[in-house]
Design a protein around this motif. Structure first.
Motif, PDB file in Angstrom:
ATOM      1  N   PRO A  41       0.819  -1.217   0.000  1.00 22.60           N
ATOM      2  CA  PRO A  41       0.000   0.000   0.000  1.00 22.60           C
ATOM      3  C   PRO A  41       0.855   1.271   0.000  1.00 22.60           C
ATOM      4  CG  PRO A  41      -0.903  -1.587   1.544  1.00 22.60           C
ATOM      5  CD  PRO A  41       0.430  -2.128   1.074  1.00 22.60           C
ATOM      6  N   GLU A  42       2.019   1.213   0.627  1.00 19.51           N
ATOM      7  CA  GLU A  42       2.915   2.372   0.647  1.00 19.51           C
ATOM      8  C   GLU A  42       3.430   2.686  -0.759  1.00 19.51           C
ATOM      9  OE1 GLU A  42       2.269   0.742   4.434  1.00 19.51           O
ATOM     10  OE2 GLU A  42       3.274  -0.316   2.797  1.00 19.51           O
ATOM     11  N   ASN A  95      -8.660   2.441  -3.064  1.00 14.78           N
ATOM     12  CA  ASN A  95      -7.757   3.113  -2.128  1.00 14.78           C
ATOM     13  C   ASN A  95      -6.418   2.379  -2.186  1.00 14.78           C
ATOM     14  OD1 ASN A  95      -7.859   0.846  -0.391  1.00 14.78           O
ATOM     15  ND2 ASN A  95      -9.527   1.719   0.800  1.00 14.78           N
ATOM     16  N   ASP A  96      -5.419   2.862  -1.462  1.00 15.60           N
ATOM     17  CA  ASP A  96      -4.069   2.294  -1.564  1.00 15.60           C
ATOM     18  C   ASP A  96      -4.030   0.810  -1.192  1.00 15.60           C
ATOM     19  OD1 ASP A  96      -3.380   4.888  -2.230  1.00 15.60           O
ATOM     20  OD2 ASP A  96      -2.424   5.324  -0.312  1.00 15.60           O
ATOM     21  N   ARG A 152       0.421   7.334  -6.185  1.00 12.36           N
ATOM     22  CA  ARG A 152      -0.667   8.313  -6.105  1.00 12.36           C
ATOM     23  C   ARG A 152      -0.092   9.730  -5.999  1.00 12.36           C
ATOM     24  NH1 ARG A 152      -5.803   7.313  -5.146  1.00 12.36           N
ATOM     25  NH2 ARG A 152      -5.420   5.241  -4.270  1.00 12.36           N
ATOM     26  N   LYS A 191       0.668   4.385  -2.535  1.00  9.65           N
ATOM     27  CA  LYS A 191       0.578   5.768  -2.061  1.00  9.65           C
ATOM     28  C   LYS A 191       1.618   6.645  -2.748  1.00  9.65           C
ATOM     29  CE  LYS A 191       0.583   8.554   2.141  1.00  9.65           C
ATOM     30  NZ  LYS A 191       0.693   8.554   3.593  1.00  9.65           N
ATOM     31  N   ASP A 192       2.821   6.111  -2.939  1.00 14.66           N
ATOM     32  CA  ASP A 192       3.875   6.844  -3.634  1.00 14.66           C
ATOM     33  C   ASP A 192       3.461   7.130  -5.084  1.00 14.66           C
ATOM     34  OD1 ASP A 192       6.590   7.939  -3.853  1.00 14.66           O
ATOM     35  OD2 ASP A 192       6.993   6.176  -5.109  1.00 14.66           O
TER      36      ASP A 192
END
Length: 166
Positions: A111-112, A136-137, A118, A115-116
């Motif tokens: 998920p991280e 979502n992430d 995104r 997020k990066d």
């Protein structure tokens, strides 16, 4: 797969690309569009089995159960929710994302990491932006690791994943 034909977008109803299987198969890409359109349409060609058998079980469930609720998506997704959330369309967008960020078939995407991505999103990455708007992430991470991941890939499998399409 049919050889890509580069055509005026009016020939494919104003779309950026179109794939059709069967006896009259074609792969048409609108002239001047971003290269990711070819990856997207070629993924349709690779995953077109004449049915939904490729999307049974865990992969199908992951695509649907990790989506943001329809009410939390932008209006343009709500208006065509069935189209954008169709497993064929989600998978084509996943392969664009995997190619754009050089993900390996056996690489776990956290998920991280999503997020990066995104945080780096660009307006021209329409396939990737559509995924980021639909998941979502954590959800997109799960989908990437379920649908588009191949443990212990052989060279043959690696090519089948679409990551080496130029």
């Amino acid at each position: 797969l049919p050889t890509p034909q580069y055509v005026d977008s009016s020939e494919i109803g104003g779309a950026k690309g179109a794939y059709r299987g069967g006896k009259e198969a074609y792969l048409k890409i609108a002239k001047g569009v971003e290269p990711t359109v070819k990856v997207h349409e070629m993924t349709h060609g690779v995953t077109n089995t004449g049915g939904d058998t490729i999307y049974e079980g865990e992969a199908y469930d992951s695509i649907h159960y990790n989506l943001r609720p329809k009410a939390e998506t932008p209006d343009w997704i709500k208006e065509n929710y069935g189209y954008y959330t169709d497993p064929d369309e989600v998978t084509a967008r996943l392969q664009v994302l995997r190619k754009q960020y050089n993900f390996k078939p056996d690489e776990e995407i956290t998920p991280e990491r999503v997020k990066d991505i995104r945080g780096k999103r660009q307006e021209t990455d329409f396939n990737i932006n559509q995924l980021l708007d639909m998941y979502n992430d954590e959800g997109l991470s799960k989908v990437l690791n379920t649908v588009a991941m191949q443990e212990n890939p052989s060279n043959k499998t690696y090519a089948q994943q679409g990551t080496q399409v130029d």
